[in-house]
Design an enzyme around this catalytic site. Sequence first.
Site, PDB file in Angstrom:
ATOM      1  N   HIS A 173       0.848  -1.154   0.129  1.00  0.00           N
ATOM      2  CA  HIS A 173       0.119   0.049  -0.140  1.00  0.00           C
ATOM      3  C   HIS A 173       1.051   1.230  -0.069  1.00  0.00           C
ATOM      4  CE1 HIS A 173      -2.325  -3.116   2.556  1.00  0.00           C
ATOM      5  NE2 HIS A 173      -3.419  -2.310   2.055  1.00  0.00           N
TER       6      HIS A 173
ATOM      7  N   ASP B  28       2.272   1.950   3.363  1.00  0.00           N
ATOM      8  CA  ASP B  28       3.283   1.014   4.009  1.00  0.00           C
ATOM      9  C   ASP B  28       4.692   1.521   3.628  1.00  0.00           C
ATOM     10  OD1 ASP B  28       0.915  -0.761   4.128  1.00  0.00           O
ATOM     11  OD2 ASP B  28       1.638  -1.811   2.362  1.00  0.00           O
TER      12      ASP B  28
HETATM   13  C1  XLS Z   1      -7.121  -6.894   4.765  1.00  0.00           C
HETATM   14  C2  XLS Z   1      -6.845  -6.977   3.102  1.00  0.00           C
HETATM   15  C3  XLS Z   1      -5.557  -6.115   2.772  1.00  0.00           C
HETATM   16  C4  XLS Z   1      -5.609  -5.822   1.319  1.00  0.00           C
HETATM   17  C5  XLS Z   1      -5.074  -4.855   0.631  1.00  0.00           C
HETATM   18  O1  XLS Z   1      -7.965  -7.441   5.271  1.00  0.00           O
HETATM   19  O2  XLS Z   1      -6.543  -8.154   2.994  1.00  0.00           O
HETATM   20  O3  XLS Z   1      -4.602  -6.139   3.348  1.00  0.00           O
HETATM   21  O4  XLS Z   1      -5.049  -7.328   0.948  1.00  0.00           O
HETATM   22  O5  XLS Z   1      -5.281  -3.586   0.889  1.00  0.00           O
END
Ligand code: XLS
Length: 436
Positions: A98, A101
């Site tokens: 993301h 991140d």
């Molecule tokens: C959350 C999601 C997230 C997505 C990406 O539950 O899995 O991590 O994979 O935003």
Amino acid sequence: MSYFNVQNIQFEGRQTKNPFAYKHYNKSEVVLGKTMEEHLRIGVAYWHTLTGGGSDPFGADTAIRPWSGYSGLDLAKVRVEAAFEFFTKLDIPYYCFHDRDVAPEGGTLKETNQNLDVIVAMLKDQMKASGVKLLWNTANMFSNPRFVHGAATTSNADVYAYAAAQVKKGLETAVELGAENYVFWGGREGYESLLNTNLELELDNLARFYHMAVAYAKEIGFTGQFLIEPKPKEPSKHQYDFDAATTIAFLQKYGLDKHFKLNLEANHATLAGHSFEHELRVARINGMLGSIDANQGDLLLGWDTDEFPTDVYSVTLAMYEILKNGGIGSGGVNFDAKVRRSSFEPEDLFHAHIAGIDTFAKGLKVAAKLIEDGYFERIVEERYSTFASGIGAEIIAGTTDFHKLEQYALANDTIRNKSGQLERIKAELNEYMFSV
Ligand code: XLS
Ligand code: NI
Ligand code: NI
């Protein structure tokens, strides 16, 4: 400079006692005409492995990390270096992130974008040097308080515009780094209560948002695959992209189905009351299987525990769906999974990925054998054999109507059903898992 005191992880086979080695994942081993590396397209999730620290709603971070002690943009930079050492030592081809991140938010959107630019330039250099590629990136439109009412489904047009600017930047990042996919996961795209929600407007706005993303991707030449990741709830009470079937219906209604596929996550499937293989099957038969987030939940807990997948049974059935799909396409197996809060040492990151990757390699081998033997195909062919001839074949050909079927039923007083033999099938499936 080295961040992890661990050697490169290599395939040593089942006999090895070395915990820092693959027992099943032999990346160059050919299975059904492709190498394991090509089949699985393994990715590491930046957020869990580099950014997360083990905090939960009741307690602080526990993880000991080589980058503990840094903060701000310095922390982001150290993480990039550590990340690529980690990817290289695991010897996997992809990672996912993301925007938030990898780089911290600044005081304004402009500053935030500048921070991102600094880190994206570093990521680009590291990708070039290591050969590790970006499976997908995405925008975090759920952590910051501005998204309290949602992003593309917010009640506030200013927030909607901010979200659009963020995804615009995300698509530019995708082009810059050669991302093979771009993911939308709408953690806050849902509602708390219908008492104050215009459900129709929110869904229309979500579709408008996706259409604008498609248009902008075209404008800047982003050729990667758009993916939507369904999840029924958490953090929203009711999330719009509830599961595969709901998301496909949404995409079809708004004329978006040609532009999107699904990124399916095991733990999201179970939260929706489905098995992982159910979600993959629904996507597959609709031509919408795009990528997977590999993890597993805990049957005793009702939330997204994001554990590393170690359940060979479930992973075998998932790999069966992927093989029947003709592969995962431009998607991959992204380990959207985190070490337990009590597994706080850096080495645990390696153990966790090795466990997950070996489970997928084993699942791939078992699924390939099942397909080679035509195991499920024979079961299904036999079970539906009444549709292969006679009245069944006429139903399939579309040459019957209720009159004809009534005539047939009136003349047929001896309906005979056969056993589904599930217990025998499960016993045989166990034998495949033990023997391959
Ligand atoms: C959350 C999601 C997230 C997505 C990406 O539950 O899995 O991590 O994979 O935003
Ligand atoms: Ni996910
Ligand atoms: Ni998740």
